[in-house]
Design a protein around this motif. Sequence first.
Motif, PDB file in Angstrom:
ATOM      1  N   GLY A 104      29.966  42.321  49.093  1.00 34.30           N
ATOM      2  CA  GLY A 104      30.318  40.885  49.063  1.00 34.30           C
ATOM      3  C   GLY A 104      31.607  40.999  48.146  1.00 34.30           C
ATOM      4  N   ARG A 105      32.551  42.012  48.435  1.00 35.32           N
ATOM      5  CA  ARG A 105      33.655  42.143  47.512  1.00 35.32           C
ATOM      6  C   ARG A 105      34.575  41.163  47.801  1.00 35.32           C
ATOM      7  NH1 ARG A 105      34.721  48.252  48.179  1.00 35.32           N
ATOM      8  NH2 ARG A 105      34.129  47.866  50.274  1.00 35.32           N
ATOM      9  N   ASP A 106      34.905  40.431  47.073  1.00 33.90           N
ATOM     10  CA  ASP A 106      36.068  39.263  47.101  1.00 33.90           C
ATOM     11  C   ASP A 106      37.150  39.475  46.221  1.00 33.90           C
ATOM     12  OD1 ASP A 106      35.095  38.935  44.734  1.00 33.90           O
ATOM     13  OD2 ASP A 106      34.437  36.861  45.013  1.00 33.90           O
ATOM     14  N   VAL A 107      38.148  38.701  46.546  1.00 33.19           N
ATOM     15  CA  VAL A 107      39.588  38.916  45.697  1.00 33.19           C
ATOM     16  C   VAL A 107      39.050  38.905  44.218  1.00 33.19           C
ATOM     17  CG1 VAL A 107      41.677  37.784  45.151  1.00 33.19           C
ATOM     18  CG2 VAL A 107      40.734  37.601  47.510  1.00 33.19           C
ATOM     19  N   ILE A 108      38.257  38.202  43.685  1.00 30.28           N
ATOM     20  CA  ILE A 108      38.013  38.455  42.138  1.00 30.28           C
ATOM     21  C   ILE A 108      37.290  40.020  41.952  1.00 30.28           C
ATOM     22  CG2 ILE A 108      36.310  37.536  40.516  1.00 30.28           C
ATOM     23  CD1 ILE A 108      36.453  34.919  41.882  1.00 30.28           C
ATOM     24  N   ALA A 109      36.634  40.569  42.848  1.00 32.94           N
ATOM     25  CA  ALA A 109      36.086  41.675  42.523  1.00 32.94           C
ATOM     26  C   ALA A 109      37.201  42.709  42.698  1.00 32.94           C
ATOM     27  CB  ALA A 109      34.751  42.091  43.467  1.00 32.94           C
ATOM     28  N   GLU A 125      45.061  55.093  40.477  1.00 26.96           N
ATOM     29  CA  GLU A 125      43.472  54.567  41.122  1.00 26.96           C
ATOM     30  C   GLU A 125      43.927  52.982  41.308  1.00 26.96           C
ATOM     31  OE1 GLU A 125      40.415  55.170  42.684  1.00 26.96           O
ATOM     32  OE2 GLU A 125      41.419  56.912  41.780  1.00 26.96           O
ATOM     33  N   ALA A 126      44.562  52.416  40.161  1.00 27.58           N
ATOM     34  CA  ALA A 126      44.553  50.903  40.466  1.00 27.58           C
ATOM     35  C   ALA A 126      45.506  50.685  41.840  1.00 27.58           C
ATOM     36  CB  ALA A 126      45.472  50.324  39.157  1.00 27.58           C
ATOM     37  N   LEU A 127      46.382  51.474  41.937  1.00 29.89           N
ATOM     38  CA  LEU A 127      47.347  50.930  43.057  1.00 29.89           C
ATOM     39  C   LEU A 127      46.512  51.586  44.410  1.00 29.89           C
ATOM     40  CD1 LEU A 127      51.139  52.381  42.324  1.00 29.89           C
ATOM     41  CD2 LEU A 127      50.100  50.053  42.451  1.00 29.89           C
ATOM     42  N   SER A 128      45.806  52.514  44.424  1.00 27.43           N
ATOM     43  CA  SER A 128      44.945  52.789  45.444  1.00 27.43           C
ATOM     44  C   SER A 128      43.958  51.745  45.891  1.00 27.43           C
ATOM     45  CB  SER A 128      44.324  54.184  45.145  1.00 27.43           C
ATOM     46  OG  SER A 128      43.290  54.597  46.119  1.00 27.43           O
ATOM     47  N   LEU A 129      43.383  51.230  44.965  1.00 21.15           N
ATOM     48  CA  LEU A 129      42.518  50.050  45.024  1.00 21.15           C
ATOM     49  C   LEU A 129      43.070  48.904  45.524  1.00 21.15           C
ATOM     50  CD1 LEU A 129      40.280  50.127  41.888  1.00 21.15           C
ATOM     51  CD2 LEU A 129      39.492  50.497  44.328  1.00 21.15           C
ATOM     52  N   PHE A 130      44.568  48.556  45.043  1.00 19.92           N
ATOM     53  CA  PHE A 130      45.179  47.488  45.920  1.00 19.92           C
ATOM     54  C   PHE A 130      45.406  47.755  47.193  1.00 19.92           C
ATOM     55  CE2 PHE A 130      49.518  45.392  46.424  1.00 19.92           C
ATOM     56  CZ  PHE A 130      49.070  44.270  46.197  1.00 19.92           C
ATOM     57  N   LEU A 134      44.373  45.334  50.452  1.00 22.58           N
ATOM     58  CA  LEU A 134      45.274  44.909  51.665  1.00 22.58           C
ATOM     59  C   LEU A 134      44.576  45.357  52.720  1.00 22.58           C
ATOM     60  CD1 LEU A 134      48.732  45.429  49.923  1.00 22.58           C
ATOM     61  CD2 LEU A 134      47.406  43.311  50.097  1.00 22.58           C
ATOM     62  N   LYS A 135      44.532  46.490  52.857  1.00 21.22           N
ATOM     63  CA  LYS A 135      43.830  47.039  54.239  1.00 21.22           C
ATOM     64  C   LYS A 135      42.430  46.087  54.504  1.00 21.22           C
ATOM     65  CE  LYS A 135      45.375  51.776  53.663  1.00 21.22           C
ATOM     66  NZ  LYS A 135      44.913  53.015  53.149  1.00 21.22           N
ATOM     67  N   ASN A 136      41.654  45.557  53.621  1.00 22.91           N
ATOM     68  CA  ASN A 136      40.597  44.755  53.895  1.00 22.91           C
ATOM     69  C   ASN A 136      40.994  43.352  54.194  1.00 22.91           C
ATOM     70  OD1 ASN A 136      38.289  46.429  53.825  1.00 22.91           O
ATOM     71  ND2 ASN A 136      39.198  47.168  52.072  1.00 22.91           N
ATOM     72  N   ASN A 137      42.327  43.270  54.356  1.00 27.82           N
ATOM     73  CA  ASN A 137      43.043  41.767  54.740  1.00 27.82           C
ATOM     74  C   ASN A 137      42.427  40.685  53.608  1.00 27.82           C
ATOM     75  OD1 ASN A 137      43.905  42.705  56.984  1.00 27.82           O
ATOM     76  ND2 ASN A 137      42.093  42.475  58.228  1.00 27.82           N
TER      77      ASN A 137
END
Length: 194
Positions: A104-109, A125-130, A134-137
């Motif tokens: 249930g990862r949301d924008v907050i997570a 790593e922060a950019l990779s997560l970002f 985005l890939k997860n819409n």
Amino acid sequence: MWVRDNVSWGTMMAGYAHNGGFCQVLELFNHMKRDNVKINKVSIVSALMAAAEMRDLEMGKDIHDFAIQQGINSDILVATPLMTMYAKCGELEKAKKLFVRLQGRDVIAWSTAIATFAQSGHPEEALSLFRDMLKNNLKPNRVTLASVLPVCAEVLSVRLGKSLHCYAIKSDIDFDVSTGTALVSMCWLMLIKA
């Protein structure tokens, strides 16, 4: 107090954590365990925050083990500070695995994860997560932008920084104080580093 329940213990822990009394938070957590006080999620979160701020990996692992025993380690309320604790203690792979397994990862997570890695000195790593976010819409919010914009400056990603600035304008986020400050900081850092 003659009768102390988990709420009163949790309140004390949260108060100490809020005022930088991280040693006291961890002492209270250990005291609760010793006295077999039922420890709720709020107390676990306070203890994890304290372990993270103190960079006390051993205590953090102890709290994680306790959360596993209680069956709440994958609860988003507990998993997010758990991930933060591991990242701040230099255990990036462990932090990332926790995030990947989080349901249930949301924008907050996502924003919390990005901020955690950015503030722990791991901009790539922060950019990779970002990018994964985005890939997860999922659309970035103010918190996401405030975390990722300084990272763009740190790794000199001018193109991404400009794209995020355009996104902020189109989304009416650019006039938010935290986003505006992050934009100005990004521009200054890029000028200094160029």
